[in-house]
Design an enzyme around this catalytic site. Structure first.
Site, PDB file in Angstrom:
ATOM      1  N   TYR A 123      44.136  37.010  28.704  1.00 24.55           N
ATOM      2  CA  TYR A 123      43.757  36.274  29.916  1.00 24.55           C
ATOM      3  C   TYR A 123      44.117  34.793  29.778  1.00 24.55           C
ATOM      4  O   TYR A 123      44.698  34.193  30.688  1.00 24.55           O
ATOM      5  CB  TYR A 123      42.253  36.443  30.151  1.00 24.55           C
ATOM      6  CG  TYR A 123      41.747  35.805  31.423  1.00 24.55           C
ATOM      7  CD1 TYR A 123      41.850  36.469  32.639  1.00 24.55           C
ATOM      8  CD2 TYR A 123      41.159  34.541  31.402  1.00 24.55           C
ATOM      9  CE1 TYR A 123      41.382  35.888  33.815  1.00 24.55           C
ATOM     10  CE2 TYR A 123      40.690  33.954  32.570  1.00 24.55           C
ATOM     11  CZ  TYR A 123      40.800  34.630  33.774  1.00 24.55           C
ATOM     12  OH  TYR A 123      40.346  34.050  34.932  1.00 24.55           O
TER      13      TYR A 123
ATOM     14  N   ASN B  87      46.002  34.714  44.268  1.00 27.60           N
ATOM     15  CA  ASN B  87      44.677  34.608  43.666  1.00 27.60           C
ATOM     16  C   ASN B  87      44.250  35.871  42.918  1.00 27.60           C
ATOM     17  O   ASN B  87      43.333  35.819  42.101  1.00 27.60           O
ATOM     18  CB  ASN B  87      43.683  34.290  44.801  1.00 27.60           C
ATOM     19  CG  ASN B  87      42.258  34.336  44.366  1.00 27.60           C
ATOM     20  OD1 ASN B  87      41.819  33.479  43.605  1.00 27.60           O
ATOM     21  ND2 ASN B  87      41.514  35.337  44.812  1.00 27.60           N
TER      22      ASN B  87
ATOM     23  N   THR C 114      31.089  35.450  39.945  1.00 29.08           N
ATOM     24  CA  THR C 114      31.720  36.524  40.729  1.00 29.08           C
ATOM     25  C   THR C 114      31.728  37.787  39.872  1.00 29.08           C
ATOM     26  O   THR C 114      31.472  37.740  38.663  1.00 29.08           O
ATOM     27  CB  THR C 114      33.173  36.191  41.114  1.00 29.08           C
ATOM     28  OG1 THR C 114      33.940  36.093  39.918  1.00 29.08           O
ATOM     29  CG2 THR C 114      33.277  34.900  41.898  1.00 29.08           C
TER      30      THR C 114
HETATM   31  P1  NAD Z   1      37.110  39.292  41.663  1.00 33.19           P
HETATM   32  O1  NAD Z   1      37.199  40.363  40.642  1.00 33.19           O
HETATM   33  O2  NAD Z   1      35.816  39.077  42.389  1.00 33.19           O
HETATM   34  O3  NAD Z   1      38.251  39.503  42.766  1.00 33.19           O
HETATM   35  C1  NAD Z   1      39.566  39.775  42.402  1.00 33.19           C
HETATM   36  C2  NAD Z   1      40.222  40.604  43.506  1.00 33.19           C
HETATM   37  O4  NAD Z   1      41.590  40.836  43.113  1.00 33.19           O
HETATM   38  C3  NAD Z   1      39.576  41.982  43.677  1.00 33.19           C
HETATM   39  O5  NAD Z   1      39.343  42.206  45.054  1.00 33.19           O
HETATM   40  C4  NAD Z   1      40.598  42.942  43.110  1.00 33.19           C
HETATM   41  O6  NAD Z   1      40.605  44.206  43.743  1.00 33.19           O
HETATM   42  C5  NAD Z   1      41.901  42.186  43.357  1.00 33.19           C
HETATM   43  N1  NAD Z   1      42.954  42.608  42.441  1.00 33.19           N
HETATM   44  C6  NAD Z   1      42.858  42.770  41.092  1.00 33.19           C
HETATM   45  N2  NAD Z   1      44.027  43.199  40.603  1.00 33.19           N
HETATM   46  C7  NAD Z   1      44.878  43.310  41.661  1.00 33.19           C
HETATM   47  C8  NAD Z   1      46.223  43.720  41.783  1.00 33.19           C
HETATM   48  N3  NAD Z   1      46.929  44.137  40.728  1.00 33.19           N
HETATM   49  N4  NAD Z   1      46.793  43.688  43.012  1.00 33.19           N
HETATM   50  C9  NAD Z   1      46.082  43.308  44.097  1.00 33.19           C
HETATM   51  N5  NAD Z   1      44.796  42.920  44.038  1.00 33.19           N
HETATM   52  C10 NAD Z   1      44.201  42.922  42.836  1.00 33.19           C
HETATM   53  O7  NAD Z   1      37.588  37.984  40.929  1.00 33.19           O
HETATM   54  P2  NAD Z   1      37.405  36.408  41.224  1.00 33.19           P
HETATM   55  O8  NAD Z   1      36.374  35.876  40.308  1.00 33.19           O
HETATM   56  O9  NAD Z   1      37.305  36.144  42.684  1.00 33.19           O
HETATM   57  O10 NAD Z   1      38.803  35.899  40.646  1.00 33.19           O
HETATM   58  C11 NAD Z   1      39.872  35.507  41.468  1.00 33.19           C
HETATM   59  C12 NAD Z   1      40.840  34.703  40.636  1.00 33.19           C
HETATM   60  O11 NAD Z   1      40.159  33.596  40.045  1.00 33.19           O
HETATM   61  C13 NAD Z   1      41.466  35.476  39.471  1.00 33.19           C
HETATM   62  O12 NAD Z   1      42.823  35.120  39.346  1.00 33.19           O
HETATM   63  C14 NAD Z   1      40.679  34.989  38.276  1.00 33.19           C
HETATM   64  O13 NAD Z   1      41.390  35.107  37.068  1.00 33.19           O
HETATM   65  C15 NAD Z   1      40.438  33.543  38.669  1.00 33.19           C
HETATM   66  N6  NAD Z   1      39.338  32.889  37.958  1.00 33.19           N
HETATM   67  C16 NAD Z   1      38.090  33.434  37.988  1.00 33.19           C
HETATM   68  C17 NAD Z   1      37.070  32.816  37.271  1.00 33.19           C
HETATM   69  C18 NAD Z   1      35.679  33.400  37.231  1.00 33.19           C
HETATM   70  O14 NAD Z   1      34.859  32.939  36.430  1.00 33.19           O
HETATM   71  N7  NAD Z   1      35.374  34.381  38.058  1.00 33.19           N
HETATM   72  C19 NAD Z   1      37.317  31.633  36.566  1.00 33.19           C
HETATM   73  C20 NAD Z   1      38.599  31.102  36.576  1.00 33.19           C
HETATM   74  C21 NAD Z   1      39.602  31.752  37.275  1.00 33.19           C
END
Ligand code: NAD
Length: 252
Positions: free
Chosen positions: A152, A84, A187
């Protein structure tokens, strides 16, 4: 049930770790921000859940191998991996303007990170008798946006494609592989990017439900994909997106 979730220090990963722990899973909370991973584990312990934190960068193969090894060492196996962790770089733009370092960083974390999670996680799941892999993609793997983030978007399309192939390859080893495709969420990842009301409204008008999604709503979808409730699902892309990918004209 042993569960490993890279990116569980914040957002979706944190909510999933807490929900899975409440459901009785033993959780390895992995994040490059070890302090955030430790905070997630503390919150799990307050709920009487089982969890351990591990630091590491998912774009580094050895770090991911260590995350998986932690699950096998501490809990004796692995049944679920939730790949994730992901980033949305502030320098990500259209194909003309996006610098190479932004493209490289985004693909290294969002794509190679998932590949490494599967490289080390799938054999561990097979050793434990089977289980479920959930890879976080995004609604942007299905539709284009005039507010570009080309690196992205490319990364999430790759996650969708590789998830389908992994599902086919490992189907007869008792491993299901599905992608979770969130819509725009409230988020830190997105809200840091949409740092003005105008930028938020530019997106909200396209979401039929008229609001951003919540990380807790994604955690529930991840739990479904992890559990036997989805036992006949593999290679699927579960869109949890407030209707955005179904919309032409949204309600006024
Ligand atoms: P977030 O930024 O709240 O959390 C992401 C977490 O990943 C953070 O704790 C960060 O420290 C960790 N992280 C980042 N890079 C890392 C690395 N290289 N190694 C280990 N840990 C790492 O983000 P979120 O919104 O919870 O997103 C989680 C997933 O959902 C991501 O893959 C994101 O692309 C995807 N996503 C998010 C959204 C949105 O709108 N927020 C929409 C679609 C998909």
């Amino acid at each position: 049930m042993r569960f490993n979730t890279p990116g569980a220090g914040s957002g979706i990963g944190r909510h999933a770790a807490l929900l899975f722990a409440q459901e009785g899973a033993s959780v390895v909370v992995a994040d490059r921000n070890l302090a955030a991973a430790c905070r997630t584990v503390e919150a799990m312990h307050e709920l009487d859940g089982q969890g351990v934190a591990v630091g590491g960068d998912v774009s580094v193969a050895d770090d991911v191998a260590a995350m998986v090894a932690k699950a096998e060492k501490v809990y004796g196996g692995l049944h679920i991996i939730f790949n994730n962790a992901g980033i949305m770089d502030s320098g990500d733009d259209n194909v003309i303007n996006t610098p190479d370092d932004v493209i490289d960083r985004t693909l290294a974390i969002n794509v190679k990170g998932v590949i490494y999670g599967c490289r080390y996680g799938i054999p561990a799941i097979v050793r434990s008798g089977g289980g479920s892999v959930i890879n976080t993609a995004s609604f942007v793997a299905f539709m284009g946006a005039a507010t570009p983030q080309i690196a992205y978007t490319a990364s999430k399309g790759a996650v969708l494609a590789l998830t389908r192939e992994l599902a086919v390859i490992h189907a007869r080893e008792g491993v299901r592989v599905n992608s979770l495709c969130p819509g725009p969420l409230r988020t830190e990842l997105l809200m840091k990017f949409l740092d003005t009301e105008e930028k938020k409204q530019r997106r909200l008008v396209h979401i039929p439900m008229g609001r951003f999604g919540e990380a807790s709503e994604m955690a529930k979808a991840a739990l479904f994909l992890a559990s036997s409730d989805s036992s006949y699902m593999t290679g699927a892309s579960l869109l949890v997106d407030g209707g955005i990918t179904s919309a032409y004209v949204t309600p006024e």
